[in-house]
Design a protein around this motif. Structure first.
Motif: not given
Length: 192
Positions: A49, A132, A135-136, A138-143, A146
């Motif tokens: 993150g 951007d 943010a992308l 971070k979104t990829c890593e978080a997904a 999860d």
């Protein structure tokens, strides 16, 4: 293609390629081929993150291969000035004079050269700001984290964009060019 995204127009790169080939012929090469390219891109990496790296690149270069009969010499530079073109061709010729003759060294047969080159739609610019991209990533890593509770660590998520343009020409009269782009989003995670 929006050529303003590049430092040089494709016409300029084509002219540099032709200048390389003309210089090679003028200095005595029996055959020559040249490549000129430039590109730029950015890469953003996050891990757990947090931003780890932000890289921006802008590259350019030219390469010339000359033949003295079946002796081959090759030289390259990132300097597009007229003096650098002359020096690079001269360096390739100097190398060719000292290489062993190779009966298989030379240009492809002229009959094998493409004449009708289709547009392969290789250029798709992505105007992605650093914010951007972060943010992308971070979104990829978080997904990825999860997906399953056994995934307990990450080697990072990254977003990369790259755009380039390329020209190739040879002393048989071939001159072709194309723009290209490459983009990727990736993440590597570690599970128990």
């Amino acid at each position: 293609m929006s050529e303003s995204r590049f430092s040089n127009s494709i016409e300029t790169l084509r002219q540099i390629t032709q200048d390389l080939l003309q210089q090679a012929a003028h200095l005595g090469a029996t055959a020559a081929e040249a490549e000129v390219s430039e590109g730029f891109g950015q890469n953003v990496t996050v891990r757990r993150g947090e931003v780890e790296t932000i890289e921006y690149s802008r590259d350019k270069g030219l390469e010339v291969t000359v033949y003295l009969g079946h002796q081959r010499g090759h030289a390259s530079t990132s300097d597009f000035s007229p003096q650098a073109i002359r020096d690079t061709v001269q360096a390739a010729l100097s190398i060719a004079k000292f290489t062993a003759s190779d009966e298989y060294a030379g240009l492809a047969d002229q009959a094998l050269l493409a004449r009708d080159i289709p547009d392969l739609y290789l250029y798709h610019p992505w105007n992605l700001s650093v914010e951007d991209a972060v943010a992308l990533a971070k979104t990829c890593e978080a997904a990825a984290l999860d997906v399953d509770p056994r995934i307990n660590n990450s080697e990072g998520g990254s977003v990369s964009t790259q755009e380039s343009q390329f020209v190739y020409g040879n002393s048989l009269g071939f001159l072709g060019s194309y723009p290209g782009s490459r983009h990727d989003i990736s993440c590597a995670v570690i599970a128990e």
